[in-house]
Design an enzyme around this catalytic site. Structure first.
Site, mmCIF file in Angstrom:
data_model
loop_
_atom_site.group_PDB
_atom_site.id
_atom_site.type_symbol
_atom_site.label_atom_id
_atom_site.label_comp_id
_atom_site.label_asym_id
_atom_site.label_seq_id
_atom_site.Cartn_x
_atom_site.Cartn_y
_atom_site.Cartn_z
ATOM 1 N N ASP A 1 -2.183 -5.018 12.757
ATOM 2 C CA ASP A 1 -1.332 -5.255 11.453
ATOM 3 C C ASP A 1 -1.186 -6.754 11.245
ATOM 4 O O ASP A 1 -0.147 -7.290 12.091
ATOM 5 C CB ASP A 1 0.113 -4.385 11.364
ATOM 6 C CG ASP A 1 0.547 -4.892 10.083
ATOM 7 O OD1 ASP A 1 0.745 -5.785 9.678
ATOM 8 O OD2 ASP A 1 0.739 -3.676 9.441
ATOM 9 N N ASP B 1 2.507 -8.049 10.538
ATOM 10 C CA ASP B 1 3.255 -8.097 11.740
ATOM 11 C C ASP B 1 3.144 -9.000 12.804
ATOM 12 O O ASP B 1 4.051 -9.566 13.422
ATOM 13 C CB ASP B 1 3.404 -6.619 12.087
ATOM 14 C CG ASP B 1 3.999 -5.535 11.350
ATOM 15 O OD1 ASP B 1 5.070 -5.869 10.755
ATOM 16 O OD2 ASP B 1 3.713 -4.356 11.615
ATOM 17 N N THR C 1 -1.441 7.512 -0.464
ATOM 18 C CA THR C 1 -2.515 7.571 -0.825
ATOM 19 C C THR C 1 -3.346 6.049 -0.741
ATOM 20 O O THR C 1 -4.466 6.007 -1.093
ATOM 21 C CB THR C 1 -2.386 7.205 -2.602
ATOM 22 O OG1 THR C 1 -1.572 5.994 -2.748
ATOM 23 C CG2 THR C 1 -1.525 8.702 -3.156
ATOM 24 N N ARG D 1 0.775 -1.330 -0.007
ATOM 25 C CA ARG D 1 -0.143 0.055 0.030
ATOM 26 C C ARG D 1 0.870 1.380 0.062
ATOM 27 O O ARG D 1 1.619 1.353 0.964
ATOM 28 C CB ARG D 1 -0.846 0.118 1.267
ATOM 29 C CG ARG D 1 -1.809 -0.918 1.280
ATOM 30 C CD ARG D 1 -3.300 -0.557 2.278
ATOM 31 N NE ARG D 1 -2.684 -0.612 3.509
ATOM 32 C CZ ARG D 1 -3.767 -0.563 4.451
ATOM 33 N NH1 ARG D 1 -4.962 0.003 4.098
ATOM 34 N NH2 ARG D 1 -3.299 -0.391 5.969
HETATM 35 N N1 URA Z 1 -3.886 -4.625 6.824
HETATM 36 C C1 URA Z 1 -3.923 -5.068 8.169
HETATM 37 O O1 URA Z 1 -2.836 -5.855 8.705
HETATM 38 N N2 URA Z 1 -4.568 -4.757 9.254
HETATM 39 C C2 URA Z 1 -5.782 -3.759 9.089
HETATM 40 O O2 URA Z 1 -6.306 -3.447 9.985
HETATM 41 C C3 URA Z 1 -5.817 -3.181 7.803
HETATM 42 C C4 URA Z 1 -4.988 -3.744 6.588
#
Ligand code: URA
Length: 211
Positions: free
Chosen positions: A202, A205, A109, A105
């Site tokens: 995330d 992670d 943006t 990502r």
């Molecule tokens: N990607 C993730 O890992 N967590 C989110 O909340 C949104 C995108």
């Protein structure tokens, strides 16, 4: 919501709740994700084609049964978090084929940029092409992945995610109203960074212990 299937089985919801918990460490998180992916795959594959076969049992020469052509099912994890779902699905569909699409990502943006793509041959002939990613957040990555798969000739596309944001579902629906989305939860909203709230943080992670 049309063509969105929320899988509410208590075991799935139990595991999802454990994954949301901030105190769940990476090892447990990964194991739960694998188990959840297997359980969800049962629901996702409920209507796949099975051919009639006969089999010899220890007691009788032939018995009627069915066989699924695993190799007509393609999993496409979206890198990197989608990788955490592959083994769980393969546990119940061991000969499924696996493609990979890498998207990141763009931080300002939140637009998706493809950096890796390797898909199985003859993807156009497969009876199910399942895009897997734990989080359907803005939907930009998912739409870009769907476009990339379509360009490669994939037809029977579906999405499996753990948690979806309403914004992400809307984004996918705008471009692909016909595609089935399977999820364990539709959460409240996205925050200003594009994270799902309450979500689970995330996913990449937490799977790989990178934070
Ligand atoms: N990607 C993730 O890992 N967590 C989110 O909340 C949104 C995108």
């Amino acid at each position: 919501m049309d063509k969105v299937k929320i899988i509410k089985h208590p075991l799935i919801q139990d595991k999802l709740t454990r994954m949301r918990d901030v105190n769940t460490d990476s090892t447990k998180f990964r194991n739960l994700l694998r188990e959840l992916s297997s359980l969800m795959a049962f629901e996702v594959t409920r209507d796949i084609k099975a051919e009639s076969v006969e089999v010899e049992t220890p007691l009788e020469a032939t018995a009627a049964g069915v066989r699924v052509r695993h190799s007509e099912i393609v999993l496409i994890p979206i890198l990197r978090a989608g990788i955490g779902m592959v083994d769980g699905v393969l546990q119940i569909i061991p000969q499924a084929r696996v493609g990979h699409i890498g998207m990141y990502r763009e931080p300002d943006t939140l637009k998706a940029v493809e950096y890796y793509k390797k898909l199985p041959n003859n993807i156009s002939k497969c009876q199910m092409v399942l895009l897997i990613d734990p989080m359907l957040a803005t939907g930009h990555t998912m739409v870009a992945t769907l476009e990339s798969c379509r360009r490669a000739g994939a037809k029977n596309l579906s999405i499996m995610c753990l948690v979806a944001a309403p914004e992400g579902i809307k984004e996918v629906r705008k471009e692909y109203p016909e595609i089935e989305i399977y999820t364990a939860s539709i959460d409240s909203r996205l925050d200003e960074h594009g994270y799902i709230v309450p979500g689970l943080g995330d996913a990449g992670d937490r799977i790989f212990g990178t934070k």
